[in-house]
Design a protein around this motif. Structure first.
Motif, PDB file in Angstrom:
ATOM      1  N   ILE A 279       0.842  -1.207   0.000  1.00  0.00           N
ATOM      2  CA  ILE A 279       0.000   0.000   0.000  1.00  0.00           C
ATOM      3  C   ILE A 279       0.874   1.253   0.000  1.00  0.00           C
ATOM      4  O   ILE A 279       0.566   2.255  -0.662  1.00  0.00           O
ATOM      5  N   VAL A 280       1.983   1.201   0.746  1.00  0.00           N
ATOM      6  CA  VAL A 280       2.928   2.331   0.730  1.00  0.00           C
ATOM      7  C   VAL A 280       3.457   2.529  -0.693  1.00  0.00           C
ATOM      8  O   VAL A 280       3.593   3.669  -1.175  1.00  0.00           O
ATOM      9  N   LYS A 283       0.812   4.140  -2.704  1.00  0.00           N
ATOM     10  CA  LYS A 283       0.696   5.568  -2.400  1.00  0.00           C
ATOM     11  C   LYS A 283       1.777   6.364  -3.132  1.00  0.00           C
ATOM     12  O   LYS A 283       1.532   7.471  -3.624  1.00  0.00           O
ATOM     13  N   GLN A 284       2.990   5.772  -3.221  1.00  0.00           N
ATOM     14  CA  GLN A 284       4.058   6.450  -3.961  1.00  0.00           C
ATOM     15  C   GLN A 284       3.673   6.601  -5.431  1.00  0.00           C
ATOM     16  O   GLN A 284       3.918   7.638  -6.045  1.00  0.00           O
ATOM     17  N   VAL A 286       0.711   6.868  -6.679  1.00  0.00           N
ATOM     18  CA  VAL A 286      -0.306   7.924  -6.775  1.00  0.00           C
ATOM     19  C   VAL A 286       0.326   9.297  -6.616  1.00  0.00           C
ATOM     20  O   VAL A 286       0.023  10.235  -7.376  1.00  0.00           O
ATOM     21  N   ASP A 287       1.217   9.434  -5.639  1.00  0.00           N
ATOM     22  CA  ASP A 287       1.869  10.733  -5.404  1.00  0.00           C
ATOM     23  C   ASP A 287       2.737  11.157  -6.587  1.00  0.00           C
ATOM     24  O   ASP A 287       2.886  12.358  -6.863  1.00  0.00           O
ATOM     25  N   TYR A 306      -6.810  -0.569  -4.434  1.00  0.00           N
ATOM     26  CA  TYR A 306      -6.309   0.724  -3.952  1.00  0.00           C
ATOM     27  C   TYR A 306      -5.972   1.650  -5.132  1.00  0.00           C
ATOM     28  O   TYR A 306      -6.334   2.824  -5.157  1.00  0.00           O
ATOM     29  N   ARG A 310      -8.020   5.220  -6.987  1.00  0.00           N
ATOM     30  CA  ARG A 310      -7.303   6.491  -7.136  1.00  0.00           C
ATOM     31  C   ARG A 310      -6.937   6.784  -8.586  1.00  0.00           C
ATOM     32  O   ARG A 310      -6.043   7.589  -8.864  1.00  0.00           O
TER      33      ARG A 310
END
Length: 571
Positions: A279-280, A283-284, A286-287, A306, A310
């Motif tokens: 998940i981390v 998130k990267q 997505v960022d 996830y 997004r």
């Protein structure tokens, strides 16, 4: 206690080529490859003898690749041809036919094997020197500013495989697609950093061949069920797409963590820890505004969900075969760990879209200025689509060879008949000093030269499968096939030779190919250059592949003739 058997002694066979069983096996091999040769060749069904898939083909790679051979001499012969095919793709059947015929004829000669090997190697040098010379009248210089020769050669390869089951209109259509993909992947400018692009092949069983298509970029098959689960609610990203490419599994298993023991502290759930790391990682992505994530292996369903929520499209199981072309097409560097990756590893795409061919759906990755493209090959059934794929890959590889040696040879048996006529003429005037170097007499040299020429003529005659008469003209030494119900003297004046360069109206005298005739000097390249330019369509062969096939056939014959003993372990 287990019974202990004594070790059996090895079986040693002296002079294996005198064995009747081996000669019969060579004869069967010769009949098999000869019957498959050319556009009118007969098909063969290959299977492993214990059930399973049956392959219907006349393609050398499938035919020889499916053979199970027990005798070492046959294994040497087939291994040599398969090695040629793996490097050059084309002319595998020609090499096998030439080798079998040359070996058969040499075994009949009352000469020592060493003497035959020396003379055949000298004749090989004469043959290849002529084919590579400027005077050679059976080769064509390829002009890349015009697609004519490229189309003719591609059409010749496709039309030579009857298992593709295509009409001439369909052959022309697929030939155009292959040439278009070849030109697309050739860099427009030369330079040390320029590389040849890639052509990916997608096969679809069922639709007509005319539905085959050329597609710039890459197609990744996605099932209709998976499509709705993968696609974000906003749809696929439309323009200027950032892409991340993973070669490591993202399913959360420890199998990709490397070798060694994993120590787990009390109260720690390894699966939850790994999922948190995934998940981390998500998130990267997505960022960093990644819009599509491609994984060679498997992506965990939670990470997929996830990313989907997004707006990131995640596609897994793309396989190792697509990793290199994806890298070349997008500029992305495969990410091999779960650690944070620098943004320099990401690639770029012009756009992504959804396309359908037949009953299949694909994700179409459209690149910026790159040379990766796809060909969608459709055919009516499984047999024909597999044969079409093999044949198109052969044609593509043969076109690639033109970048190194931009020459083509006249096909349809004309090069073989022409070379035989040339060598017969040259063997009449061999200098005595040269004969002394070879350690043979003029009569011995002529015996082997006749054998060498007969093997070439036999390879040309292998193109006739319907009982027609095979002739050669005494002007250029080309191949002419006359239907069995027509007299050669009364054939239509528009009747053409095997390569379609000459017609009966040119007035050549004919003789049966392979029969004794008065040697003559064929016309040179200067004398027929005007005819080459005037002809709109020719049957052509790969210059590079055929020259290597000739060398492989002669070298393999020499190797087999030199075998004195076969030692076989019986345990």
């Amino acid at each position: 206690m287990e019974r202990v058997e004594l070790k059996k002694p090895s079986l040693c066979t002296a002079r294996p080529l005198t064995s009747a069983s081996l000669r019969e096996a060579l004869r069967v091999m010769q009949m098999m490859v000869t019957s498959c040769y050319g556009p009118n060749g007969r098909l063969k069904q290959v299977h492993n003898g214990s059930g399973g898939c049956v392959t219907t083909t006349s393609h050398s790679s499938a035919l020889l690749g499916g053979l199970s051979l027990s005798h070492p001499v046959l294994q040497v012969l087939v291994a040599s041809i398969r090695n040629h095919i793996s490097t050059f793709s084309d002319c595998g059947l020609f090499a096998a036919i030439l080798c079998c015929n040359l070996l058969e004829r040499c075994l009949r000669l009352p000469l020592s094997s060493h003497k035959m090997i020396r003379i055949t190697k000298s004749l090989l040098d004469v043959c290849l020197t002529y084919l590579k010379s400027e005077d050679c009248a059976c080769k064509v210089n390829v002009d890349f500013t015009h697609s004519r020769w490229l189309l003719d050669m591609t059409r010749s390869i496709l039309a030579s495989k009857p298992a593709c089951m295509m009409t001439m209109k369909e052959v022309d259509h697929v030939s155009l697609l292959i040439v278009k993909s070849f030109l697309h992947k050739v860099p427009s400018e030369s330079g040390p950093d320029r590389v040849l692009g890639r052509t990916l092949t997608v096969t679809i069983e069922g639709p007509s061949v005319m539905q085959s298509a050329f597609v710039p970029g890459m197609l990744i098959e996605v099932s209709p069920y998976s499509w709705s689960r993968l696609m974000p609610s906003s749809g696929p990203p439309s323009a200027d797409v950032t892409l991340a490419l993973f070669s490591v599994s993202l399913c959360g298993e420890f199998s990709d963590a490397g070798d060694g023991a994993v120590e787990v502290m009390a109260g720690v759930d390894p699966e939850k820890v790994i999922l948190d790391e995934l998940i981390v990682l998500g998130k990267q992505m997505v960022d960093d505004h990644v819009q599509i994530l491609l994984c060679q292996k498997v992506i965990h369903p939670s990470l997929k969900q996830y990313l989907k929520e997004r707006g990131v499209l995640a596609v897994d199981r793309i396989g190792a075969a697509l990793m290199e072309p994806l890298t070349q097409m997008t500029g992305a560097q495969p990410i091999a760990s779960l650690c944070p990756a620098p943004t320099t590893c990401y690639g770029r795409l012009r756009q992504i879209s959804q396309v359908s061919y037949g009953n299949k759906q694909y994700l179409h990755l459209v690149p910026y200025e790159t040379a990766v493209c796809s060909i969608v090959l459709c055919n009516r059934n499984e047999t024909s689509v597999k044969e079409l794929k093999r044949t198109c890959q052969t044609a593509e590889h043969t076109l690639n060879l033109l970048l190194k040696d931009p020459w083509l040879l006249l096909g349809g048996g004309c090069t073989e008949a022409h070379v035989a006529a040339y060598i017969r003429h040259k063997s009449l005037s061999v200098h005595s000093r040269y004969l002394k170097e070879l350690g043979c007499t003029a009569s011995e040299y002529k015996l082997v030269a006749d054998c060498f020429c007969f093997a070439f003529e036999a390879a040309a005659r292998s193109l006739e499968h319907d009982g027609g008469e095979v002739l050669t003209d005494l002007q250029d030494g080309h191949f002419w096939s006359v239907p069995p119900d027509i007299d050669g003297e009364h054939v239509d004046t528009k009747h053409v030779c095997g390569c379609r360069l000459l017609n009966k109206g040119d007035g050549p005298r004919w003789t049966v190919l392979g029969s004794p005739y008065e040697p003559f000097s064929p016309r040179n390249r200067t004398e027929i250059s005007s005819l080459l330019l005037a002809k709109e369509t020719l049957v052509l062969d790969s210059f590079t592949a055929k020259c290597n096939a000739i060398r492989v056939a002669v070298d393999t014959t020499g190797l087999i003739l030199d075998v004195a003993y076969v030692i076989k372990d019986e345990n």
